[in-house]
Structure formats: C-alpha cells, structure tokens
Write a protein that holds these residues in place. Structure first.
Motif, PDB file in Angstrom:
ATOM      1  N   ALA A   6      32.021  45.582  46.983  1.00 17.68           N
ATOM      2  CA  ALA A   6      31.401  45.957  45.713  1.00 17.68           C
ATOM      3  C   ALA A   6      31.444  47.467  45.504  1.00 17.68           C
ATOM      4  O   ALA A   6      31.736  47.941  44.402  1.00 17.68           O
ATOM      5  N   ARG A   7      31.156  48.215  46.549  1.00 15.43           N
ATOM      6  CA  ARG A   7      31.167  49.680  46.431  1.00 15.43           C
ATOM      7  C   ARG A   7      32.572  50.196  46.128  1.00 15.43           C
ATOM      8  O   ARG A   7      32.751  51.075  45.290  1.00 15.43           O
ATOM      9  N   LEU A   8      33.570  49.647  46.804  1.00 15.67           N
ATOM     10  CA  LEU A   8      34.950  50.071  46.569  1.00 15.67           C
ATOM     11  C   LEU A   8      35.415  49.683  45.163  1.00 15.67           C
ATOM     12  O   LEU A   8      36.082  50.469  44.483  1.00 15.67           O
ATOM     13  N   LEU A   9      35.066  48.481  44.736  1.00 16.30           N
ATOM     14  CA  LEU A   9      35.415  48.059  43.382  1.00 16.30           C
ATOM     15  C   LEU A   9      34.778  48.971  42.347  1.00 16.30           C
ATOM     16  O   LEU A   9      35.416  49.358  41.361  1.00 16.30           O
ATOM     17  N   GLN A  10      33.524  49.333  42.566  1.00 14.65           N
ATOM     18  CA  GLN A  10      32.841  50.216  41.626  1.00 14.65           C
ATOM     19  C   GLN A  10      33.485  51.600  41.619  1.00 14.65           C
ATOM     20  O   GLN A  10      33.640  52.210  40.562  1.00 14.65           O
ATOM     21  N   SER A  11      33.871  52.090  42.783  1.00 18.27           N
ATOM     22  CA  SER A  11      34.536  53.401  42.856  1.00 18.27           C
ATOM     23  C   SER A  11      35.866  53.395  42.104  1.00 18.27           C
ATOM     24  O   SER A  11      36.180  54.348  41.378  1.00 18.27           O
ATOM     25  N   LEU A  12      36.617  52.325  42.266  1.00 12.61           N
ATOM     26  CA  LEU A  12      37.882  52.212  41.528  1.00 12.61           C
ATOM     27  C   LEU A  12      37.626  52.109  40.027  1.00 12.61           C
ATOM     28  O   LEU A  12      38.321  52.746  39.225  1.00 12.61           O
ATOM     29  N   ALA A  13      36.637  51.323  39.640  1.00 12.62           N
ATOM     30  CA  ALA A  13      36.292  51.202  38.219  1.00 12.62           C
ATOM     31  C   ALA A  13      35.854  52.547  37.651  1.00 12.62           C
ATOM     32  O   ALA A  13      36.251  52.910  36.535  1.00 12.62           O
ATOM     33  N   LEU A  16      40.983  54.450  31.302  1.00 12.08           N
ATOM     34  CA  LEU A  16      41.531  53.098  31.439  1.00 12.08           C
ATOM     35  C   LEU A  16      40.394  52.083  31.357  1.00 12.08           C
ATOM     36  O   LEU A  16      40.145  51.300  32.273  1.00 12.08           O
ATOM     37  N   LEU A  17      39.697  52.096  30.244  1.00 13.65           N
ATOM     38  CA  LEU A  17      38.471  51.306  30.098  1.00 13.65           C
ATOM     39  C   LEU A  17      38.714  49.807  30.211  1.00 13.65           C
ATOM     40  O   LEU A  17      37.942  49.096  30.860  1.00 13.65           O
ATOM     41  N   ASP A  18      39.779  49.317  29.580  1.00 12.78           N
ATOM     42  CA  ASP A  18      40.067  47.877  29.639  1.00 12.78           C
ATOM     43  C   ASP A  18      40.352  47.427  31.067  1.00 12.78           C
ATOM     44  O   ASP A  18      40.004  46.320  31.453  1.00 12.78           O
ATOM     45  N   HIS A  19      40.976  48.280  31.840  1.00 16.18           N
ATOM     46  CA  HIS A  19      41.338  47.941  33.216  1.00 16.18           C
ATOM     47  C   HIS A  19      40.127  48.028  34.158  1.00 16.18           C
ATOM     48  O   HIS A  19      40.135  47.414  35.218  1.00 16.18           O
ATOM     49  N   ALA A  20      39.130  48.790  33.777  1.00 18.76           N
ATOM     50  CA  ALA A  20      37.950  48.983  34.627  1.00 18.76           C
ATOM     51  C   ALA A  20      36.950  47.838  34.516  1.00 18.76           C
ATOM     52  O   ALA A  20      36.115  47.650  35.406  1.00 18.76           O
ATOM     53  N   THR A  21      37.038  47.060  33.471  1.00 24.26           N
ATOM     54  CA  THR A  21      36.053  46.006  33.221  1.00 24.26           C
ATOM     55  C   THR A  21      35.991  44.967  34.331  1.00 24.26           C
ATOM     56  O   THR A  21      34.904  44.621  34.810  1.00 24.26           O
ATOM     57  N   ALA A  22      37.139  44.460  34.750  1.00 25.59           N
ATOM     58  CA  ALA A  22      37.154  43.393  35.763  1.00 25.59           C
ATOM     59  C   ALA A  22      36.576  43.845  37.103  1.00 25.59           C
ATOM     60  O   ALA A  22      35.679  43.168  37.638  1.00 25.59           O
ATOM     61  N   PRO A  23      37.027  44.971  37.683  1.00 23.05           N
ATOM     62  CA  PRO A  23      36.433  45.361  38.960  1.00 23.05           C
ATOM     63  C   PRO A  23      34.952  45.724  38.840  1.00 23.05           C
ATOM     64  O   PRO A  23      34.166  45.452  39.748  1.00 23.05           O
ATOM     65  N   GLN A  24      34.568  46.299  37.717  1.00 26.33           N
ATOM     66  CA  GLN A  24      33.162  46.641  37.538  1.00 26.33           C
ATOM     67  C   GLN A  24      32.303  45.385  37.422  1.00 26.33           C
ATOM     68  O   GLN A  24      31.231  45.299  38.019  1.00 26.33           O
ATOM     69  N   SER A  25      32.797  44.394  36.702  1.00 24.76           N
ATOM     70  CA  SER A  25      32.067  43.130  36.581  1.00 24.76           C
ATOM     71  C   SER A  25      31.966  42.409  37.924  1.00 24.76           C
ATOM     72  O   SER A  25      30.916  41.843  38.252  1.00 24.76           O
ATOM     73  N   GLU A  26      33.046  42.436  38.683  1.00 27.54           N
ATOM     74  CA  GLU A  26      33.029  41.794  40.002  1.00 27.54           C
ATOM     75  C   GLU A  26      32.047  42.494  40.930  1.00 27.54           C
ATOM     76  O   GLU A  26      31.297  41.846  41.676  1.00 27.54           O
ATOM     77  N   ALA A  27      32.037  43.815  40.905  1.00 27.17           N
ATOM     78  CA  ALA A  27      31.100  44.577  41.738  1.00 27.17           C
ATOM     79  C   ALA A  27      29.658  44.228  41.374  1.00 27.17           C
ATOM     80  O   ALA A  27      28.822  44.021  42.264  1.00 27.17           O
ATOM     81  N   LEU A  28      29.381  44.125  40.096  1.00 29.38           N
ATOM     82  CA  LEU A  28      28.028  43.771  39.639  1.00 29.38           C
ATOM     83  C   LEU A  28      27.653  42.363  40.088  1.00 29.38           C
ATOM     84  O   LEU A  28      26.541  42.127  40.562  1.00 29.38           O
ATOM     85  N   ALA A  29      28.584  41.422  39.959  1.00 30.72           N
ATOM     86  CA  ALA A  29      28.310  40.036  40.375  1.00 30.72           C
ATOM     87  C   ALA A  29      28.023  39.958  41.874  1.00 30.72           C
ATOM     88  O   ALA A  29      27.122  39.237  42.294  1.00 30.72           O
TER      89      ALA A  29
END
Length: 76
Positions: free
Chosen positions: A44-51, A59-72
């Motif tokens: 989750a931390r790594l996904l959030q850092s990448l987002a 790259l807002l559209d590309h950041a949505t998926a990793p940010q959502s996964e990190a939150l989940a």
C-alpha cells in the motif's frame, strides 16, 4: 522542410511523460504487485508513493488505480 515541421509539432514533455509511464511506472507497479503481495502494508505504501509521483507529474488518470488499491488495502 518536412523535418522542421515534424520537430515543430513535437511535444517533448508529453513524450517524456509517456516514456516515464510506460517504462518506469508500469514496470514498478507490476513489480510491487508481485513482490509485495504477502506484505499488504508495504504494498500500500509503495502504491501510494507511485501514485503521488504520477500525480506530481500530471498523470492523474494513471494514478487513480494504484491510489485506489492502496486505500482499499489500508481499509482492510
């Protein structure tokens, strides 16, 4: 003259962002998914850092998926 027109129409920023997305972010996201599947908080931390990096680069559209996964992951 043709080369001059092609160069005038080129947008180096968009080209650089596309290259970063395809060669860095996609590979990093795949690696995080594989290497940290058994360590959800690290993942989750790594996904959030990448987002966050994607958001910083616009790259807002590309950041949505990793940010959502990190939150989940964090909500579990």
């Amino acid at each position: 003259m043709e080369l001059s027109k092609l160069l005038a129409d080129a947008n180096p920023t968009n080209l650089a962002l596309k290259t970063l997305d395809e060669n860095i972010f996609v590979r990093a996201l795949n690696a995080v998914g594989k290497q940290f599947k058994d360590h959800p908080l690290v993942k989750a931390r790594l996904l959030q850092s990448l987002a966050d990096a994607m958001i910083d680069l616009g790259l807002l559209d590309h950041a949505t998926a990793p940010q959502s996964e990190a939150l989940a992951i964090r909500r579990k």
